[in-house]
Every structure is written in C-alpha cells, then in structure tokens.
Write a protein that holds these residues in place. Sequence first.
Motif, short mmCIF file in Angstrom:
data_model
loop_
_atom_site.label_atom_id
_atom_site.label_comp_id
_atom_site.label_asym_id
_atom_site.label_seq_id
_atom_site.Cartn_x
_atom_site.Cartn_y
_atom_site.Cartn_z
N ILE A 206 45.96 -32.04 2.96
CA ILE A 206 45.58 -33.40 2.57
C ILE A 206 44.45 -33.41 1.54
O ILE A 206 43.61 -32.51 1.53
N GLY A 207 44.48 -34.44 0.69
CA GLY A 207 43.46 -34.58 -0.33
C GLY A 207 42.81 -35.95 -0.26
O GLY A 207 42.99 -36.70 0.71
N ARG A 208 42.07 -36.26 -1.31
CA ARG A 208 41.28 -37.49 -1.34
C ARG A 208 42.12 -38.74 -1.11
O ARG A 208 41.62 -39.77 -0.68
N PHE A 263 49.70 -33.97 0.55
CA PHE A 263 49.66 -35.44 0.64
C PHE A 263 48.36 -35.92 0.01
O PHE A 263 47.27 -35.63 0.52
N GLY A 264 48.47 -36.61 -1.13
CA GLY A 264 47.27 -37.17 -1.77
C GLY A 264 46.39 -36.11 -2.40
O GLY A 264 45.17 -36.25 -2.42
N ILE A 265 47.00 -35.04 -2.92
CA ILE A 265 46.26 -34.00 -3.65
C ILE A 265 46.72 -34.05 -5.10
O ILE A 265 47.93 -34.06 -5.37
N GLU A 270 41.49 -25.73 -9.70
CA GLU A 270 40.75 -25.03 -8.65
C GLU A 270 41.50 -25.09 -7.32
O GLU A 270 41.35 -24.22 -6.47
N HIS A 271 42.30 -26.14 -7.12
CA HIS A 271 43.09 -26.20 -5.89
C HIS A 271 44.32 -25.30 -6.01
O HIS A 271 44.62 -24.51 -5.12
N LEU A 272 44.99 -25.40 -7.18
CA LEU A 272 46.21 -24.62 -7.39
C LEU A 272 45.94 -23.12 -7.23
O LEU A 272 46.80 -22.37 -6.78
N CYS A 284 53.44 -35.07 -2.27
CA CYS A 284 53.50 -36.53 -2.14
C CYS A 284 52.27 -37.08 -2.85
O CYS A 284 51.14 -36.79 -2.45
N ASN A 285 52.51 -37.84 -3.92
CA ASN A 285 51.39 -38.41 -4.69
C ASN A 285 51.89 -39.66 -5.40
O ASN A 285 52.95 -39.62 -6.04
N ILE A 286 51.17 -40.76 -5.29
CA ILE A 286 51.65 -42.02 -5.88
C ILE A 286 51.57 -42.01 -7.41
O ILE A 286 52.15 -42.87 -8.06
N ASP A 287 50.86 -41.03 -7.98
CA ASP A 287 50.74 -40.95 -9.45
C ASP A 287 51.77 -39.95 -9.98
O ASP A 287 51.65 -38.74 -9.78
N GLU A 288 52.78 -40.47 -10.68
CA GLU A 288 53.86 -39.58 -11.12
C GLU A 288 53.38 -38.54 -12.14
O GLU A 288 54.05 -37.55 -12.39
N ASP A 303 54.05 -43.65 -1.08
CA ASP A 303 52.69 -43.76 -0.54
C ASP A 303 52.60 -42.90 0.73
O ASP A 303 53.45 -43.00 1.61
N LEU A 304 51.57 -42.09 0.81
CA LEU A 304 51.45 -41.19 1.97
C LEU A 304 51.30 -41.95 3.28
O LEU A 304 51.70 -41.47 4.35
N PHE A 305 50.76 -43.18 3.19
CA PHE A 305 50.58 -43.95 4.42
C PHE A 305 51.91 -44.49 4.94
O PHE A 305 52.02 -44.88 6.11
C1 FAD Z 1 33.71 -24.34 -9.29
C2 FAD Z 1 34.65 -25.29 -8.60
C3 FAD Z 1 35.32 -24.87 -7.47
C4 FAD Z 1 36.21 -25.74 -6.85
N1 FAD Z 1 36.89 -25.29 -5.75
C5 FAD Z 1 37.84 -26.07 -5.21
C6 FAD Z 1 38.63 -25.60 -4.11
O1 FAD Z 1 38.44 -24.49 -3.61
N2 FAD Z 1 39.59 -26.41 -3.64
C7 FAD Z 1 39.82 -27.67 -4.14
O2 FAD Z 1 40.73 -28.36 -3.65
N3 FAD Z 1 39.08 -28.14 -5.15
C8 FAD Z 1 38.09 -27.38 -5.69
N4 FAD Z 1 37.33 -27.88 -6.69
C9 FAD Z 1 37.45 -29.32 -7.02
C10 FAD Z 1 38.62 -29.66 -7.92
O3 FAD Z 1 38.22 -29.58 -9.27
C11 FAD Z 1 39.11 -31.10 -7.66
O4 FAD Z 1 38.04 -32.00 -7.83
C12 FAD Z 1 39.71 -31.30 -6.28
O5 FAD Z 1 40.69 -30.31 -6.00
C13 FAD Z 1 40.38 -32.67 -6.21
O6 FAD Z 1 40.80 -32.90 -4.89
P1 FAD Z 1 41.95 -33.95 -4.59
O7 FAD Z 1 43.21 -33.54 -5.30
O8 FAD Z 1 42.00 -34.12 -3.12
O9 FAD Z 1 41.34 -35.30 -5.19
P2 FAD Z 1 41.74 -36.14 -6.48
O10 FAD Z 1 41.77 -35.30 -7.68
O11 FAD Z 1 40.85 -37.34 -6.47
O12 FAD Z 1 43.25 -36.59 -6.19
C14 FAD Z 1 43.63 -37.50 -5.19
C15 FAD Z 1 45.10 -37.78 -5.42
O13 FAD Z 1 45.59 -38.59 -4.37
C16 FAD Z 1 46.59 -39.45 -4.92
N5 FAD Z 1 46.71 -40.58 -4.02
C17 FAD Z 1 45.81 -41.59 -3.83
N6 FAD Z 1 46.27 -42.43 -2.89
C18 FAD Z 1 47.46 -41.97 -2.48
C19 FAD Z 1 48.42 -42.41 -1.53
N7 FAD Z 1 48.22 -43.53 -0.79
N8 FAD Z 1 49.55 -41.68 -1.34
C20 FAD Z 1 49.78 -40.55 -2.08
N9 FAD Z 1 48.90 -40.09 -3.00
C21 FAD Z 1 47.76 -40.78 -3.19
C22 FAD Z 1 46.05 -39.81 -6.28
O14 FAD Z 1 47.10 -40.23 -7.16
C23 FAD Z 1 45.39 -38.52 -6.74
O15 FAD Z 1 46.24 -37.74 -7.55
C24 FAD Z 1 36.42 -27.04 -7.34
C25 FAD Z 1 35.75 -27.46 -8.49
C26 FAD Z 1 34.87 -26.60 -9.12
C27 FAD Z 1 34.18 -27.05 -10.36
#
Ligand code: FAD
Length: 316
Positions: A206-208, A263-265, A270-272, A284-288, A303-305
């Motif tokens: 799961i992500g943000r 879901f929501g990543i 850095e994640h990949l 699963c992500n609402i942004d294509e 929507d993940l919800f």
């Molecule tokens: C040195 C360094 C190291 C890092 N190490 C890591 C690491 O180890 N792991 C890591 O993950 N990141 C790491 N990061 C952070 C990384 O750059 C990203 O900021 C982070 O991965 C973003 O997390 P996210 O995808 O959860 O959030 P976001 O980028 O904010 O993405 C959230 C996604 O959720 C989608 N979304 C929103 N609502 C919904 C919904 N209802 N249903 C479906 N989708 C939805 C959005 O469209 C969006 O694409 C690092 C960064 C740095 C600079």
Amino acid sequence: MASDVLVLVEHIDSELTDTSYELVGKAKDLAGGWNGEAVALALGSVDTSELAADRVLKMAHPSLDNYTPEAWLEALHAVVQERDPKLVLIANSTVGMDLGAGLSGRWGKPIAAYASAITGEDQDVVVTSQVFGGKLLAEAVIDGGQGVCTVIAGSFPGEAGKGGGATVEDLTPPAALGESRTSFVTTIEPEGGDVDITESPLLVSIGRGIESEDNIELAQEFADAIGAAVSASRPITDAGWLPKTRQVGKSGMKVKPKAYLTFGISGAPEHLEGMRDSDLIVACNIDENAPIFDIAHFGTTTDLFDLLPALTEKVK
Ligand SMILES: Cc1cc2nc3c(=O)[nH]c(=O)nc-3n(C[C@H](O)[C@H](O)[C@H](O)COP(=O)(O)OP(=O)(O)OC[C@H]3O[C@@H](n4cnc5c(N)ncnc54)[C@H](O)[C@@H]3O)c2cc1C
C-alpha cells in the motif's frame, strides 16, 4: 585513459551489490564503442572475483572497508585524477548520490543523475534520466562525454557484468586517507519486524493512496484472505502506520515475490528499486499516467476503496 569507463562498485557487508554488476555490464558496452576498457574500482575489502570488467582496481585501507563520504571521495577522486577516464558510472544509491555529486564538484566535470539509459554517440554521452519521481524522462548530453553518471538500480541486465576474468591491479591509497576527520562506527540494523516481507511469496503493498492509518485494515483483510503479507511504500512507514521493516524500496527492503499487488502506489524510482524483479506485478492506481503502470503486468484505474473490499469479498 580518456576512453575508459570507470565503475565505482558498491558493497554491503563485503558483498558486491547487484547494481555493481549491472554497471560493469553497461561499462563494457560503452567502453567497447570508444576502444577503451571497462574498469571497476573496488574500495575496501570486497570479493571482486565475479566481476567481468576488463580491469579491476583494488584499493585497500581500513577507512575504506565501510562507506564514509570523506574517505571514499578522497580515494575515488585520486583514481579519477590519475586514470583520467571518459565516464564514471556510480549507482544512484544513497551512497552514489552523495559521491557522484562530490566527485563532479572536485573533478570539475558534469554529472547526470537518476539515469535509466546511457548511449555513446560518437564522443558524446546521451543520458536519459527519470525526473519528478519517474513521471517524466529527461535527456541530457554530456558534451565530449567526460563526466559522472549515477544510474538507477535495475536499468541494465546484471548478467553482462558477471563471469570474472578481469586483470586485477592493487592501488596505493592516497596519503590523505590517514587524515580523515570522519570514521565509520557501526551499522544500525532495523529492528526485527513481525513479518519478514522478503520471505513472503505474495505481497499486498500500500502507498499514500490509502490515505489514513485506519484504512490499512482494508489491505490487511484482503492480504489475510489470500495468505499475503502487507508491505508499503515509504510515506506509510515514515508516518509510522507500519513498521520500517515493511517498507519496500531503495531505503527499505528488496523483495522478489511471486506476486506484488500494489494499491495507491505511484511507482517512484526509489520504490521500483525494491520490487521490480517480482515475478508478477499488479497495480491499482486511479491515475492512468502513474509510472507504476510502466512496469506492471496488469493494472486497473479502479479506486482502491472500491476494489479492496470487493476483492476480499470475492475471495471469501
Ligand atoms: C533517497 C530516497 C530514498 C527513498 N526510498 C524509498 C523507499 O525505500 N521506498 C519508497 O517507497 N519510497 C522511497 N522514497 C520516496 C519516493 O521517492 C516516493 O516519494 C514514494 O515512493 C512515493 O510513495 P507513494 O507511491 O506511496 O506516494 P505517491 O507518490 O504520493 O503516490 C500515491 C498514489 O496513489 C494514487 N491514489 C490516490 N488515491 C487513490 C485511490 N483512491 N485508489 C487508487 N490509487 C490512488 C495516486 O494516483 C498516486 O499515484 C525515497 C526517496 C528518496 C529521495
């Protein structure tokens, strides 16, 4: 020689990282085009016998066994000054971002960071970099080709850099290494977690987009229904919603499950870096336009919800 490609290899606990092999493979490819050598530089004590570089330069000194910016930059810069390579490749890791910028400043040559593709065009080097967390690609040209490039893990196959057979040279460390003001003390391992996500064949990650700690339950219920563990992107562990041991990515765990369901990543580089080798990736992500879809085998903009409860219900 200004036609060689120098790779600074990285090691953790005296073992070379996968990226080191990937960079050596790419260095051979590039150096071949310039009639130069792929040269690997190993600082500190590490087994380099599997590296397939043309030449391996080894520099042993107690201050190089573990990374410190001061000692490693001193040693790297001394080698670059003496060998005058065309291009220096460094992993775009936490260490590499630090060292690459430092070397560029000291050497007085440009740096192209976050590289995911590099080509030699005549004497120039064309670098494709991932910017804005991988949402955009930017192309940069290092005129004349002499400079530094930090490369994202997984950008090139590692196999081409493996196999051994390099000529090995032992280098004398620069005298300044004895004068370092910083020294390595200890490695702090993350606390043991309740779940070892590197061992789980199925991960629900799961992500943000999950929005709040309370919503994690939705992912946990689905994970329980399919026998998976819950992992996460960094914002989730930074917020303290899950322990750091559940984080996947550059500064988290490297995982290779049979299936990685996100879901929501968004799919930031850095994640990949921590999950791109998973056998199956479903997003699963609402942004294509989210970059996660570039590497996902299957994806949905639902929507993940809506999706998570529906999936849990279906499996039950
Ligand atoms: C040195 C360094 C190291 C890092 N190490 C890591 C690491 O180890 N792991 C890591 O993950 N990141 C790491 N990061 C952070 C990384 O750059 C990203 O900021 C982070 O991965 C973003 O997390 P996210 O995808 O959860 O959030 P976001 O980028 O904010 O993405 C959230 C996604 O959720 C989608 N979304 C929103 N609502 C919904 C919904 N209802 N249903 C479906 N989708 C939805 C959005 O469209 C969006 O694409 C690092 C960064 C740095 C600079």
